[in-house]
Design an enzyme around this catalytic site. Structure first.
Site, PDB file in Angstrom:
ATOM      1  CG  PHE A 144      71.027 -53.325   0.023  1.00 40.60           C
ATOM      2  CD1 PHE A 144      71.865 -53.191   1.134  1.00 40.60           C
ATOM      3  CD2 PHE A 144      69.750 -53.547   0.260  1.00 40.60           C
ATOM      4  CE1 PHE A 144      71.419 -53.995   2.308  1.00 40.60           C
ATOM      5  CE2 PHE A 144      69.383 -54.554   1.209  1.00 40.60           C
ATOM      6  CZ  PHE A 144      70.249 -54.665   2.215  1.00 40.60           C
ATOM      7  CG  ASP A 230      67.578 -56.224  -6.625  1.00 37.48           C
ATOM      8  OD1 ASP A 230      66.220 -55.993  -6.386  1.00 37.48           O
ATOM      9  OD2 ASP A 230      68.484 -56.529  -5.857  1.00 37.48           O
ATOM     10  CE  LYS A 271      62.993 -54.636   0.218  1.00 39.75           C
ATOM     11  NZ  LYS A 271      63.252 -55.048   1.584  1.00 39.75           N
TER      12      LYS A 271
END
Length: 421
Positions: A144, A230, A271
């Protein structure tokens, strides 16, 4: 603006005027502080999702809030048509904090991934000598990385893919945590990069073998291929180290590149880099990679804006000064120990897995059942907010400012809910 008087009213407004691209838990939040959230009616909850790990520093952290307010009254946006007096200090701070030569700032996590893909392809053409338009990037199954058209092109999630084609080519999928499959795919001379999550969060908090990251990076080096981590969800202390690629590094505050640290060729952050106050993402790399990007070839009006950069620096200072990585590591061990006891006592709980304060409990039911969702609704009624992923998996990821007493209280709520369920 219309004043919301009840949760039912807020939900009805969203259903009528908003696109139905999310399926939220039926709770309407109006206030947050630290590890707590309050709904419109004033009921208090423990937050065990942390906005998908965007508020690792806790809700409305006063130091980050003060940085936001101070900069908001001075200068918020110039675009990159001009220099400003915050971006340079931010770039120096960020590159030194994570140990890279250069940073390319953006806004959202998906933009960070798109940026890394563009840089990797350009590096492949200009530095590795791959013929133009032939570059391939290896990705892991069940990944994802976002929901842009390019990213869903290499997703296994048919709900995210169906009827959004035609899809972008140039991606090769291999099983996650399978170094042999990766090495086989790396034999293709057109491969420029391996893009991977050090822990697959959205897929259900899948933690790979202890040597997966180290061996994957070594395989990429042998093939002259970029290793792209990531760390949008796993980074910024969530897994008990500053970055998940730090392995079991016990560095104080932020990574000192100890013996278990695996430095990626490119690092994607988002984030919690801004503590939930403002959209900030970044791609970090050393000069020999980042220098392929020239003026006009990539950018964003808001990328690297003064407000976001000042907020991000404050957010990272909080992570270091409050030793959030160490707290996540310690509390994560306690949490998994408590959850393992539930596995032993209640057949409905199948297993627990995770690292630091990124954990998942697998419910003993099929993926298409509503059991995990129903448990999350029951948890809400008992004062704890969590959300299922992939049907039968509940992800538990509280803010990293949580105390041990608060964690035990939350574990008591989870056990009570499971027992009564």
């Amino acid at each position: 603006m219309q004043s919301i008087q009840s949760s039912q009213e807020a939900i009805a407004l969203e259903n009528k005027y908003g696109a139905h691209n999310y399926h939220p838990l039926p709770v309407v939040l109006s206030k947050g502080e630290g590890v707590y959230l309050w709904d419109v009616e004033g009921k208090k909850y423990y937050d065990f999702l942390s906005a998908y790990s965007a508020v690792n520093q806790g809700h409305c952290h006063p130091r980050i809030k003060d940085a936001l307010i101070d900069q908001a009254g001075t200068l918020t946006l110039t675009s990159r048509a001009f220099y400003n007096d915050v971006l340079g200090p931010f770039e120096k701070y960020l590159t030194e904090y994570f140990g890279f030569d250069k940073v390319l700032p953006m806004n959202t996590g998906a933009e960070g991934v798109e940026t890394a893909i563009k840089i990797a392809r350009k590096w492949g053409y200009e530095k590795k000598g791959i013929p133009e338009n032939e570059a391939k990037i290896i990705v892991a199954e069940n990944n994802f990385h976002g929901r842009t058209t390019t990213i869903i092109s290499f997703s296994n999630d048919e709900n995210a893919r169906k009827n959004f084609g035609p899809y972008t080519g140039g991606f090769v999928k291999v099983p996650y945590d399978d170094v042999d499959a990766l090495e086989e795919a790396l034999k293709d001379p057109a491969v420029v990069a391996f893009l991977v999550e050090p822990i697959q969060g959205e897929a259900g908090v899948y933690v790979p073998s202890e040597d997966f990251i180290v061996k994957s990076k070594a395989a990429c080096e042998n093939a002259n291929v970029l290793f792209i981590a990531d760390e949008i969800q796993t980074g910024i202390a969530r897994t008990g180290s500053l970055l998940a690629v730090c392995g079991n590094c016990s560095c104080e505050g932020h990574c000192e590149r100890g013996s278990t640290y695996t430095k990626p060729d490119m690092l994607i952050l988002g984030k919690a880099i801004s503590g939930g106050f403002y959209p900030v993402s970044a791609v970090l790399a050393d000069d020999h990679i980042m220098e392929v990007i020239k003026p006009g070839q990539h950018g964003s009006t808001f990328g690297g804006n003064p407000l976001g950069t000042k907020v991000a620096m404050a957010a990272l200072e909080v992570v270091r000064d409050e030793k959030l990585a160490q707290n996540a590591r310690r509390l994560g061990e306690i949490f998994r120990e408590r959850m393992e006891k539930l596995v032993e006592k209640y057949p409905i709980v199948k297993l627990v897995r995770g690292k630091g304060l990124l954990n998942a409990v697998v419910i003993n039911d099929s993926e298409d059942s509503s059991t995990a969702w129903d448990i999350c609704v029951a948890l809400k009624e008992n004062g704890l907010l969590a959300k299922p992923t992939h049907g039968n998996i509940i992800r538990f990821a509280p803010p990293l400012v949580m105390t041990e007493d608060q964690l035990h209280e939350c574990c008591d709520i989870i056990e009570k809910t499971i027992k009564n369920f």
